[in-house]
Design an enzyme around this catalytic site. Sequence first.
Site, PDB file in Angstrom:
ATOM      1  N   TYR A 277      -5.384   7.788  -6.111  1.00 48.77           N
ATOM      2  CA  TYR A 277      -4.281   6.946  -5.619  1.00 48.77           C
ATOM      3  C   TYR A 277      -4.567   6.541  -4.162  1.00 48.77           C
ATOM      4  O   TYR A 277      -4.442   5.374  -3.789  1.00 48.77           O
ATOM      5  CB  TYR A 277      -2.957   7.706  -5.714  1.00 48.77           C
TER       6      TYR A 277
ATOM      7  N   SER B 216       0.862  -1.185   0.000  1.00 48.42           N
ATOM      8  CA  SER B 216       0.000   0.000   0.000  1.00 48.42           C
ATOM      9  C   SER B 216       0.898   1.234   0.000  1.00 48.42           C
ATOM     10  O   SER B 216       1.972   1.235  -0.604  1.00 48.42           O
ATOM     11  CB  SER B 216      -0.923  -0.043   1.226  1.00 48.42           C
TER      12      SER B 216
ATOM     13  N   LYS C 267      -5.022   2.787  -2.532  1.00 45.88           N
ATOM     14  CA  LYS C 267      -4.081   2.292  -1.519  1.00 45.88           C
ATOM     15  C   LYS C 267      -4.799   1.986  -0.199  1.00 45.88           C
ATOM     16  O   LYS C 267      -4.374   1.103   0.556  1.00 45.88           O
ATOM     17  CB  LYS C 267      -2.953   3.312  -1.336  1.00 45.88           C
TER      18      LYS C 267
HETATM   19  N1  LIG Z   1       8.270   4.495  -4.576  1.00 46.17           N
HETATM   20  C1  LIG Z   1       7.637   5.005  -3.523  1.00 46.17           C
HETATM   21  O1  LIG Z   1       8.036   6.048  -2.958  1.00 46.17           O
HETATM   22  C2  LIG Z   1       6.400   4.347  -2.989  1.00 46.17           C
HETATM   23  C3  LIG Z   1       5.763   4.936  -1.888  1.00 46.17           C
HETATM   24  C4  LIG Z   1       4.628   4.339  -1.375  1.00 46.17           C
HETATM   25  C5  LIG Z   1       4.154   3.185  -1.952  1.00 46.17           C
HETATM   26  N2  LIG Z   1       4.774   2.631  -3.020  1.00 46.17           N
HETATM   27  C6  LIG Z   1       4.210   1.398  -3.604  1.00 46.17           C
HETATM   28  O2  LIG Z   1       5.248   0.476  -3.872  1.00 46.17           O
HETATM   29  C7  LIG Z   1       4.877  -0.358  -4.978  1.00 46.17           C
HETATM   30  C8  LIG Z   1       6.009  -0.422  -5.985  1.00 46.17           C
HETATM   31  O3  LIG Z   1       6.201   0.856  -6.516  1.00 46.17           O
HETATM   32  P1  LIG Z   1       7.563   1.333  -7.197  1.00 46.17           P
HETATM   33  O4  LIG Z   1       7.938   2.590  -6.535  1.00 46.17           O
HETATM   34  O5  LIG Z   1       8.540   0.239  -7.270  1.00 46.17           O
HETATM   35  O6  LIG Z   1       7.025   1.711  -8.664  1.00 46.17           O
HETATM   36  P2  LIG Z   1       7.528   1.308 -10.120  1.00 46.17           P
HETATM   37  O7  LIG Z   1       9.000   1.333 -10.200  1.00 46.17           O
HETATM   38  O8  LIG Z   1       6.746   2.176 -11.044  1.00 46.17           O
HETATM   39  O9  LIG Z   1       7.045  -0.198 -10.253  1.00 46.17           O
HETATM   40  C9  LIG Z   1       5.696  -0.529 -10.426  1.00 46.17           C
HETATM   41  C10 LIG Z   1       5.594  -1.856 -11.099  1.00 46.17           C
HETATM   42  O10 LIG Z   1       4.205  -2.133 -11.356  1.00 46.17           O
HETATM   43  C11 LIG Z   1       4.074  -2.514 -12.711  1.00 46.17           C
HETATM   44  N3  LIG Z   1       2.754  -2.227 -13.255  1.00 46.17           N
HETATM   45  C12 LIG Z   1       2.179  -1.025 -13.476  1.00 46.17           C
HETATM   46  N4  LIG Z   1       0.978  -1.190 -14.044  1.00 46.17           N
HETATM   47  C13 LIG Z   1       0.790  -2.511 -14.204  1.00 46.17           C
HETATM   48  C14 LIG Z   1      -0.234  -3.297 -14.760  1.00 46.17           C
HETATM   49  N5  LIG Z   1      -1.322  -2.758 -15.326  1.00 46.17           N
HETATM   50  N6  LIG Z   1      -0.102  -4.638 -14.739  1.00 46.17           N
HETATM   51  C15 LIG Z   1       0.994  -5.216 -14.212  1.00 46.17           C
HETATM   52  N7  LIG Z   1       2.021  -4.524 -13.693  1.00 46.17           N
HETATM   53  C16 LIG Z   1       1.923  -3.179 -13.696  1.00 46.17           C
HETATM   54  C17 LIG Z   1       5.146  -1.697 -13.425  1.00 46.17           C
HETATM   55  O11 LIG Z   1       5.364  -2.214 -14.724  1.00 46.17           O
HETATM   56  P3  LIG Z   1       5.954  -1.249 -15.881  1.00 46.17           P
HETATM   57  O12 LIG Z   1       7.419  -1.186 -15.628  1.00 46.17           O
HETATM   58  O13 LIG Z   1       5.583  -1.960 -17.144  1.00 46.17           O
HETATM   59  O14 LIG Z   1       5.285   0.077 -15.740  1.00 46.17           O
HETATM   60  C18 LIG Z   1       6.294  -1.903 -12.465  1.00 46.17           C
HETATM   61  O15 LIG Z   1       6.848  -3.190 -12.651  1.00 46.17           O
HETATM   62  C19 LIG Z   1       3.566   0.209  -5.507  1.00 46.17           C
HETATM   63  O16 LIG Z   1       2.493  -0.546  -4.994  1.00 46.17           O
HETATM   64  C20 LIG Z   1       3.524   1.617  -4.939  1.00 46.17           C
HETATM   65  O17 LIG Z   1       2.204   2.101  -4.776  1.00 46.17           O
HETATM   66  C21 LIG Z   1       5.897   3.180  -3.561  1.00 46.17           C
END
Ligand SMILES: NC(=O)c1ccc[n+]([C@@H]2O[C@H](COP(=O)([O-])OP(=O)(O)OC[C@H]3O[C@@H](n4cnc5c(N)ncnc54)[C@H](OP(=O)(O)O)[C@@H]3O)[C@@H](O)[C@H]2O)c1
Length: 332
Positions: free
Chosen positions: A190, A162, A194
């Site tokens: 968003y 989340s 979440k």
């Molecule tokens: N980074 C932060 O600061 C942060 C903070 C709070 C929560 N989060 C949570 O952490 C998790 C990971 O985020 P991240 O920061 O690593 O983001 P990220 O680098 O953008 O990775 C997201 C992943 O989800 C995939 N994805 C997106 N849409 C999809 C779909 N329709 N079907 C299947 N896969 C899909 C993306 O694939 P593509 O590469 O093809 O787009 C990518 O592999 C998420 O749930 C996010 O909400 C992150």
Amino acid sequence: MSAGDKFTKETTAQEVADAFGDRIKGRYVVVTGASPGGLGYETARAIATQEPKLLVIAARDQAKLDAAKADILKETPAANVKTVILDLASQAAVRTAAADISSLGDVDVLINNAAIMMNPYTQTADGLESQFGTNYVGPWLLTALLLPSLLKTPHPRVVCVSSAGHRQSDIRWDDIGFAEGKDYNKHQAYGQSKTGNILHALALADKYGDKGLVAVSLHPGVISTNLSRHLTEEDFKGFSTFFNADGSAKPGIFKSIPQGAATTVTAAFDPRWDSQNGVYLVDSQVAPDVPEGESDNLLSVPGMGYIYPFAKDKKSAQRLWELTNKITGENF
Ligand SMILES: NC(=O)c1ccc[n+]([C@@H]2O[C@H](COP(=O)([O-])OP(=O)(O)OC[C@H]3O[C@@H](n4cnc5c(N)ncnc54)[C@H](OP(=O)(O)O)[C@@H]3O)[C@@H](O)[C@H]2O)c1
């Protein structure tokens, strides 16, 4: 006493995987959204070092999955890694992916990590607002379809990644779809998705805990990844608690990717949650309730460490579960 009691925001995914290697070894683990450069990739990479029976990485882009697999195998050549195409924005595609994943064996641990953030208004293949559909409904359906597989394993676990961004919105019961986009607010969308992830873990714990399933949700921290791809210059200015005027990160707020993936690995393997089913974690520990007075301040940094009351509401979790059955035509 668990090794996890000592984990902090500095702990890395590798340190967590090393600490719980005996709980990873020999198990079938699925990580969604494992494209290189993201938290899912780092989660998968760390897990691969601990001899899982099978590690499936699932996302929508085969080339990115192939690159992720190649990187993992470069570090851990003996790892049994397979890729599965998964598009969470299409219920039909989720059904195909669930069949592919369960055809490879019974899943011990499912890590629902993939998501999108604050994109302009679009709809999924099924006509849902895209953040709700991709971040919440898709993972809900994937989990539901994998439940028969999960429940055959001795200690099944589901992780729902989340965000502290959940504080931006409860489930908008009267208008989940933002009036087909006419009232779209990307921040709230968003937040709603979440909050859905936290309520999902709560409902899974409630409904399947007596069958041995443990479900945990979490906020990974603030980490620079591709998640911010849709943010505009205006958005970055709005996040003044995180960024300086020149766009550089303020000190002490951001985690590295290895630190950012640590809470996910803790959620997936720490034995503490066996007796605390349904919890929401921040920095690998159970997040405290938001104190009085904090709840209105959506950009405060301390506010990122708390869980908001609407995300702890078991009646909401049940209501959302029933609604999602209707949305997906399922009867779980
Ligand atoms: N980074 C932060 O600061 C942060 C903070 C709070 C929560 N989060 C949570 O952490 C998790 C990971 O985020 P991240 O920061 O690593 O983001 P990220 O680098 O953008 O990775 C997201 C992943 O989800 C995939 N994805 C997106 N849409 C999809 C779909 N329709 N079907 C299947 N896969 C899909 C993306 O694939 P593509 O590469 O093809 O787009 C990518 O592999 C998420 O749930 C996010 O909400 C992150």
